[in-house]
Design an enzyme around this catalytic site. Structure first.
Site, mmCIF file in Angstrom:
data_model
loop_
_atom_site.group_PDB
_atom_site.id
_atom_site.type_symbol
_atom_site.label_atom_id
_atom_site.label_comp_id
_atom_site.label_asym_id
_atom_site.label_seq_id
_atom_site.Cartn_x
_atom_site.Cartn_y
_atom_site.Cartn_z
ATOM 1 N NE ARG A 131 -2.048 -1.613 3.513
ATOM 2 C CZ ARG A 131 -2.222 -2.862 3.954
ATOM 3 N NH1 ARG A 131 -3.203 -3.588 3.473
ATOM 4 N NH2 ARG A 131 -1.461 -3.371 4.881
ATOM 5 C CB ILE A 132 3.348 2.619 2.391
ATOM 6 C CG1 ILE A 132 2.291 2.667 3.509
ATOM 7 C CG2 ILE A 132 4.262 3.833 2.489
ATOM 8 C CD1 ILE A 132 2.833 2.470 4.919
ATOM 9 C CG ASP B 60 6.851 -6.897 -2.736
ATOM 10 O OD1 ASP B 60 6.762 -8.119 -2.469
ATOM 11 O OD2 ASP B 60 6.084 -6.046 -2.259
ATOM 12 C CB CYS C 50 8.608 5.740 6.565
ATOM 13 S SG CYS C 50 9.251 7.404 6.455
ATOM 14 C CG ASP D 118 8.589 8.185 11.125
ATOM 15 O OD1 ASP D 118 8.637 9.260 11.766
ATOM 16 O OD2 ASP D 118 7.597 7.429 11.140
ATOM 17 C CD GLU E 271 10.058 3.684 17.130
ATOM 18 O OE1 GLU E 271 8.907 3.882 17.549
ATOM 19 O OE2 GLU E 271 10.316 3.451 15.944
ATOM 20 C CG HIS F 33 6.835 5.461 14.942
ATOM 21 N ND1 HIS F 33 7.191 4.216 15.357
ATOM 22 C CD2 HIS F 33 5.880 5.264 13.988
ATOM 23 C CE1 HIS F 33 6.487 3.300 14.703
ATOM 24 N NE2 HIS F 33 5.676 3.928 13.853
ATOM 25 C CB ILE F 34 5.509 11.899 13.299
ATOM 26 C CG1 ILE F 34 6.765 12.349 12.547
ATOM 27 C CG2 ILE F 34 5.587 12.173 14.782
ATOM 28 C CD1 ILE F 34 6.913 13.855 12.418
HETATM 29 P P1 NAD Z 1 1.659 -3.791 2.925
HETATM 30 O O1 NAD Z 1 1.398 -5.093 3.575
HETATM 31 O O2 NAD Z 1 0.599 -3.190 2.072
HETATM 32 O O3 NAD Z 1 2.991 -3.895 2.035
HETATM 33 C C1 NAD Z 1 4.138 -4.554 2.439
HETATM 34 C C2 NAD Z 1 4.818 -5.097 1.197
HETATM 35 O O4 NAD Z 1 6.052 -5.675 1.594
HETATM 36 C C3 NAD Z 1 4.007 -6.200 0.489
HETATM 37 O O5 NAD Z 1 3.839 -5.873 -0.877
HETATM 38 C C4 NAD Z 1 4.855 -7.447 0.669
HETATM 39 O O6 NAD Z 1 4.790 -8.297 -0.447
HETATM 40 C C5 NAD Z 1 6.240 -6.844 0.811
HETATM 41 N N1 NAD Z 1 7.183 -7.716 1.505
HETATM 42 C C6 NAD Z 1 6.965 -8.534 2.571
HETATM 43 N N2 NAD Z 1 8.113 -9.163 2.901
HETATM 44 C C7 NAD Z 1 9.067 -8.724 2.034
HETATM 45 C C8 NAD Z 1 10.439 -8.994 1.887
HETATM 46 N N3 NAD Z 1 11.076 -9.869 2.676
HETATM 47 N N4 NAD Z 1 11.109 -8.347 0.901
HETATM 48 C C9 NAD Z 1 10.492 -7.456 0.102
HETATM 49 N N5 NAD Z 1 9.175 -7.173 0.177
HETATM 50 C C10 NAD Z 1 8.473 -7.799 1.141
HETATM 51 O O7 NAD Z 1 2.099 -2.803 4.085
HETATM 52 P P2 NAD Z 1 2.039 -1.211 4.077
HETATM 53 O O8 NAD Z 1 0.714 -0.766 4.572
HETATM 54 O O9 NAD Z 1 2.553 -0.705 2.771
HETATM 55 O O10 NAD Z 1 3.078 -0.897 5.251
HETATM 56 C C11 NAD Z 1 4.477 -1.142 5.062
HETATM 57 C C12 NAD Z 1 5.218 -0.949 6.368
HETATM 58 O O11 NAD Z 1 5.046 0.383 6.851
HETATM 59 C C13 NAD Z 1 4.730 -1.843 7.531
HETATM 60 O O12 NAD Z 1 5.864 -2.331 8.206
HETATM 61 C C14 NAD Z 1 4.061 -0.923 8.475
HETATM 62 O O13 NAD Z 1 4.178 -1.351 9.794
HETATM 63 C C15 NAD Z 1 4.863 0.354 8.244
HETATM 64 N N6 NAD Z 1 4.126 1.554 8.675
HETATM 65 C C16 NAD Z 1 4.805 2.513 9.372
HETATM 66 C C17 NAD Z 1 4.133 3.652 9.785
HETATM 67 C C18 NAD Z 1 4.842 4.746 10.543
HETATM 68 O O14 NAD Z 1 4.203 5.422 11.329
HETATM 69 N N7 NAD Z 1 6.121 4.975 10.321
HETATM 70 C C19 NAD Z 1 2.773 3.792 9.507
HETATM 71 C C20 NAD Z 1 2.130 2.816 8.761
HETATM 72 C C21 NAD Z 1 2.817 1.686 8.360
#
Ligand code: NAD
Length: 304
Positions: free
Chosen positions: A150-151, A170, A229, A255, A260, A278-279
């Site tokens: 997603r991100i 990925d 992030c 981030d 933390e 972590h924001i």
């Molecule tokens: P998501 O599940 O939509 O995407 C994660 C992607 O990583 C998937 O496409 C998956 O196939 C891929 N993946 C998994 N293992 C892998 C590996 N070993 N090598 C390469 N790719 C791999 O998740 P998202 O919503 O995009 O979130 C991503 C990360 O961001 C999560 O760890 C989440 O905790 C973190 N996050 C951080 C904050 C923050 O405040 N900093 C906020 C939201 C999410």
């Protein structure tokens, strides 16, 4: 109204409004763990953010609880195993913060490429060091995105507006998805060697723990930046410090940290890092959307 929802952490008012026509909503944003143990038996649903821990003890003290909702991304503060054993649904809103985190990622990339944070403190300290802050353009540079979920996808869209070429690592996305998103999928080593900017968007798992450590820093371009992030612990911070302090890489934007806050981290001493507490998910829009998404999910469950 026969259903009761406890809102145990402050969530956006719009989420609370969504529920009012279907349930009795009880906001108690400062509820203690002891108090929660006493009152949880009266509730059909509970909404939390990060403060309240929905432990096994809390779950076992419940009586008619059907839903535990986290108005945010992870469910680290909920004992999912205990909830599952009792047939209680655990829901969250993982899509609510994707754009917000992608924007923060772009913010860190820009802060690094134009030395914005350090230039800001220089001006504020009364200096006018125009010669000290020569930056680089993002246009034409290669962005390596690790994790195209997603991100990661939202970061790709935004990087295109900056004229960047994007490569992705990925192992779990299909060729079809990659071509729909217009990205080139490569292996991790190629991504590390070719990226001018590398950004991490994978979950922290045994497979991704210290995914970026000394051997990876040694492979990176000398002028490359790295941004995280996602979660602390995906980058080995000691190895990152060594790479940054010996100019093996140009800079880092973080981030998230393994511990933390990162109180005793040597990274705090460096000029070529930009750090935020972590924001990345903290915008009013993301918090509003998270609250509305979980409220709507609860409504659906109550309506059957
Ligand atoms: P998501 O599940 O939509 O995407 C994660 C992607 O990583 C998937 O496409 C998956 O196939 C891929 N993946 C998994 N293992 C892998 C590996 N070993 N090598 C390469 N790719 C791999 O998740 P998202 O919503 O995009 O979130 C991503 C990360 O961001 C999560 O760890 C989440 O905790 C973190 N996050 C951080 C904050 C923050 O405040 N900093 C906020 C939201 C999410």
């Amino acid at each position: 109204m026969d259903k009761k929802v406890l809102i145990a952490d402050q969530i956006n008012e719009k989420g609370i409004d969504e529920l009012k026509d279907i349930a009795e909503v009880v906001p108690n944003f400062t509820i203690s763990n002891e108090e929660l143990l006493k009152v949880i038996k009266d509730f059909d649903a509970i909404i939390v953010r990060s403060r309240t821990k929905v432990t096994r003890e809390v779950i076992e003290a419940s009586d008619k609880l059907k839903i535990i909702a986290r108005a945010g991304v992870g469910v680290d503060n909920v004992d999912v195993q205990a909830a599952t054993e009792r047939g209680i649904m655990v829901i969250n809103a993982p899509e609510s913060t994707s754009i917000t985190v992608a924007e923060h990622t772009m913010g860190l990339i820009l802060a690094l490429s134009r030395k914005i944070a350090i230039a800001d403190s220089s001006v504020k300290s009364g200096k006018w060091e125009k010669g000290r802050f020569m930056g680089i353009e993002l246009n034409g540079k290669t962005l390596g995105v690790i994790g195209m979920g997603r991100i990661g996808s939202q970061v790709v869209t935004r990087s295109k507006a900056f004229g960047m070429d994007t490569i992705v690592y990925d192992p779990y996305i299909t060729k079809k998805t990659a071509s729909e998103l217009g990205v080139t999928v490569v292996d991790l080593e190629t991504l590390i060697k070719e990226s001018d900017v590398m950004t991490i968007h994978v979950p922290l798992t045994p497979e991704t723990k210290y995914l970026i450590s000394k051997p990876q820093f040694e492979m990176m371009k000398e002028n490359a930046f790295i941004v995280n992030c996602a979660r602390g612990g995906i980058i080995n911070e000691d190895d990152l410090y060594d790479a940054l302090s010996t100019d093996e890489i140009r800079g880092a934007g973080l981030d998230v940290f393994e511990n933390e806050p990162p109180k005793n981290s040597k990274l705090l001493e460096l000029d070529n890092v930009v750090l935020t507490p972590h924001i990345a998910a903290s915008t009013s829009e993301a918090q509003r959307d998270a609250a509305i998404i979980v409220a709507n999910e609860i409504k659906k469950v109550f309506k059957g």
